[in-house]
Write a protein that holds these residues in place. Structure first.
Motif, PDB file in Angstrom:
ATOM      1  N   ARG A  50       0.841  -1.201   0.000  1.00  0.00           N
ATOM      2  CA  ARG A  50       0.000   0.000   0.000  1.00  0.00           C
ATOM      3  C   ARG A  50       0.878   1.253   0.000  1.00  0.00           C
ATOM      4  N   LYS A 149      -2.711   6.729   1.164  1.00  0.00           N
ATOM      5  CA  LYS A 149      -2.607   7.006   2.597  1.00  0.00           C
ATOM      6  C   LYS A 149      -1.613   8.149   2.761  1.00  0.00           C
ATOM      7  N   TYR A 153      -4.299  14.733   6.482  1.00  0.00           N
ATOM      8  CA  TYR A 153      -5.339  14.146   7.330  1.00  0.00           C
ATOM      9  C   TYR A 153      -6.253  15.200   7.941  1.00  0.00           C
ATOM     10  N   ASN A 156      -9.762  14.165   8.385  1.00  0.00           N
ATOM     11  CA  ASN A 156      -9.910  13.206   9.485  1.00  0.00           C
ATOM     12  C   ASN A 156      -9.784  13.902  10.830  1.00  0.00           C
ATOM     13  N   GLU A 182     -16.393   5.788   6.133  1.00  0.00           N
ATOM     14  CA  GLU A 182     -15.509   5.161   7.131  1.00  0.00           C
ATOM     15  C   GLU A 182     -15.429   6.050   8.361  1.00  0.00           C
ATOM     16  N   SER A 185     -10.183   7.070  11.390  1.00  0.00           N
ATOM     17  CA  SER A 185      -9.009   6.245  11.096  1.00  0.00           C
ATOM     18  C   SER A 185      -9.333   4.758  11.168  1.00  0.00           C
ATOM     19  N   ASN A 187     -12.046   1.580   9.240  1.00  0.00           N
ATOM     20  CA  ASN A 187     -13.107   1.199   8.309  1.00  0.00           C
ATOM     21  C   ASN A 187     -14.348   0.785   9.095  1.00  0.00           C
ATOM     22  N   LEU A 206     -10.409   4.067   2.898  1.00  0.00           N
ATOM     23  CA  LEU A 206      -9.082   3.498   2.708  1.00  0.00           C
ATOM     24  C   LEU A 206      -9.229   1.984   2.578  1.00  0.00           C
ATOM     25  N   GLY A 208      -8.293  -0.660   3.960  1.00  0.00           N
ATOM     26  CA  GLY A 208      -7.644  -1.015   5.221  1.00  0.00           C
ATOM     27  C   GLY A 208      -7.102  -2.438   5.204  1.00  0.00           C
ATOM     28  N   ILE A 209      -5.943  -2.618   5.826  1.00  0.00           N
ATOM     29  CA  ILE A 209      -5.355  -3.952   5.920  1.00  0.00           C
ATOM     30  C   ILE A 209      -6.214  -4.816   6.846  1.00  0.00           C
ATOM     31  N   THR A 210      -6.710  -4.217   7.926  1.00  0.00           N
ATOM     32  CA  THR A 210      -7.583  -4.947   8.845  1.00  0.00           C
ATOM     33  C   THR A 210      -8.900  -5.287   8.140  1.00  0.00           C
ATOM     34  N   THR A 246      -5.854  -0.865  12.258  1.00  0.00           N
ATOM     35  CA  THR A 246      -4.630  -1.413  12.829  1.00  0.00           C
ATOM     36  C   THR A 246      -4.585  -1.211  14.339  1.00  0.00           C
TER      37      THR A 246
HETATM   38  N1  PMP Z   1      -9.348   4.533   7.302  1.00  0.00           N
HETATM   39  C1  PMP Z   1      -8.444   5.496   7.542  1.00  0.00           C
HETATM   40  C2  PMP Z   1      -8.747   6.880   7.121  1.00  0.00           C
HETATM   41  C3  PMP Z   1      -7.237   5.182   8.203  1.00  0.00           C
HETATM   42  O1  PMP Z   1      -6.327   6.131   8.450  1.00  0.00           O
HETATM   43  C4  PMP Z   1      -6.989   3.838   8.594  1.00  0.00           C
HETATM   44  C5  PMP Z   1      -5.675   3.468   9.222  1.00  0.00           C
HETATM   45  N2  PMP Z   1      -5.559   3.831  10.557  1.00  0.00           N
HETATM   46  C6  PMP Z   1      -7.985   2.874   8.347  1.00  0.00           C
HETATM   47  C7  PMP Z   1      -9.131   3.255   7.675  1.00  0.00           C
HETATM   48  C8  PMP Z   1      -7.787   1.441   8.740  1.00  0.00           C
HETATM   49  O2  PMP Z   1      -6.806   0.851   7.932  1.00  0.00           O
HETATM   50  P1  PMP Z   1      -5.851  -0.285   8.478  1.00  0.00           P
HETATM   51  O3  PMP Z   1      -6.712  -1.450   8.809  1.00  0.00           O
HETATM   52  O4  PMP Z   1      -4.922  -0.551   7.353  1.00  0.00           O
HETATM   53  O5  PMP Z   1      -5.179   0.255   9.685  1.00  0.00           O
END
Ligand code: PMP
Length: 287
Positions: A50, A149, A153, A156, A182, A185, A187, A206, A208-210, A246
């Motif tokens: 990413r 990413k 921000y 946010n 979302e 920070s 999802n 985003l 998101g990895i999670t 995360t």
């Molecule tokens: N949305 C936003 C705007 C983020 O900054 C993040 C990361 N903190 C996420 C979603 C979640 O993504 P991840 O699971 O990769 O942390």
């Protein structure tokens, strides 16, 4: 605490960047937040993929190869002797002049910080968070493409300010059309009649990895998963709502805008997904 600063390891007090760095002056840069669970850097490959995609999109030349970056992350974790924690990886455009032209910034700047993580108390995972929807809208794809990413921000932050004002830990952002996007920070997912829904990223989220890990787990555990746009009405009337990220992992939401969600505590599917997620975090990554 040792900070990786463009190839050197320096003490936290000495970790400083130039006031001419365009990451600081213009938010011109990208970042990742990554977890270490019992010495395992969870899904490092996905995070680096990413990161390099974000870099490519904004024409940022990361001065390290993928392998060198992986090694730099692993080495920073090793030096800090942390078996559980959080990694913040930042690549800024680097120092330039006061104009915003990136051509004035000859070399990107890489920072890796590893530290302990302040997470939600365990009680919050059982009882769920109270949340609200807020007025800032998730930007639609161009400069602030949610897939990048980036260090921009501010939107946010505006969400976080409203969340703070309401005394809630995370808030729900809509896109310009009013579809749920979302959190500030994290999802978002909802569950209705046994089906798990999350907005497709093009709605304004985003990747998101999670989020990706939870989508995979739904497949493995047999929960039907649909990536579909939905509205606040669907959130209010869902059986379960949860955020993923995360830092937050999988955290239930018990109330949104004064409406109680389901039974007003973490629902069965959310709880199951959190349990299963916590099983993969120590194995699925780089040791
Ligand atoms: N949305 C936003 C705007 C983020 O900054 C993040 C990361 N903190 C996420 C979603 C979640 O993504 P991840 O699971 O990769 O942390």
């Amino acid at each position: 605490q040792w900070i990786y600063l463009n190839g050197d390891f320096v003490a936290k007090e000495d970790a400083k960047i130039s006031v001419y760095d365009h990451g600081f002056l213009y938010g011109d840069g990208i970042f990742e937040g990554i977890r270490i669970y019992d010495g395992n850097i969870f899904r490092l490959k996905e995070h680096l993929d990413r990161l390099y995609d974000s870099a490519k999109s904004i024409q940022l030349d990361i001065p390290l190869t993928y392998e060198e970056m992986q090694e730099a992350v692993v080495e920073t974790v090793r030096r800090n002797e942390l078996r559980n924690g959080y990694i913040r990886l930042v690549v800024s455009r680097g120092p330039g002049d006061l104009g915003l032209d990136p051509r004035r910034c000859p070399k990107a700047f890489v920072i890796i910080i590893v530290e302990q993580l302040a997470i939600y108390p365990e009680e919050a995972y059982r009882n769920g968070l109270v949340s609200i929807s807020v007025s800032p809208r998730r930007n639609i794809p161009d400069a602030l493409n949610p897939k990048i990413k980036s260090l921009n921000y501010l939107n946010n932050i505006l969400v976080k300010l409203q969340a703070n004002l309401a005394g809630v830990g995370e808030a729900i952002m809509l896109n310009a059309q009013g579809y749920v996007a979302e959190g500030s920070s994290d999802n978002i997912f909802i569950v209705k009649k046994g089906v798990v829904y999350t907005p497709p990223c093009w709605v304004g989220a985003l990747e998101g990895i999670t989020r990706g890990a939870i989508i995979e787990l739904c497949g493995k555990l047999g929960y039907p998963l649909r990536e579909e746009p939905f509205t606040l009405h669907d959130v209010y009337t869902a059986d379960e709502v949860f955020f993923t990220g995360t830092a937050a992992e999988v955290i239930a939401v018990r109330e949104v805008d004064g409406r109680t969600i389901g039974a007003g505590k973490a629902g069965p599917i959310t709880t199951h997904l959190l349990e299963e997620f916590r099983k993969i975090v120590t194995v699925d990554g780089v040791q």
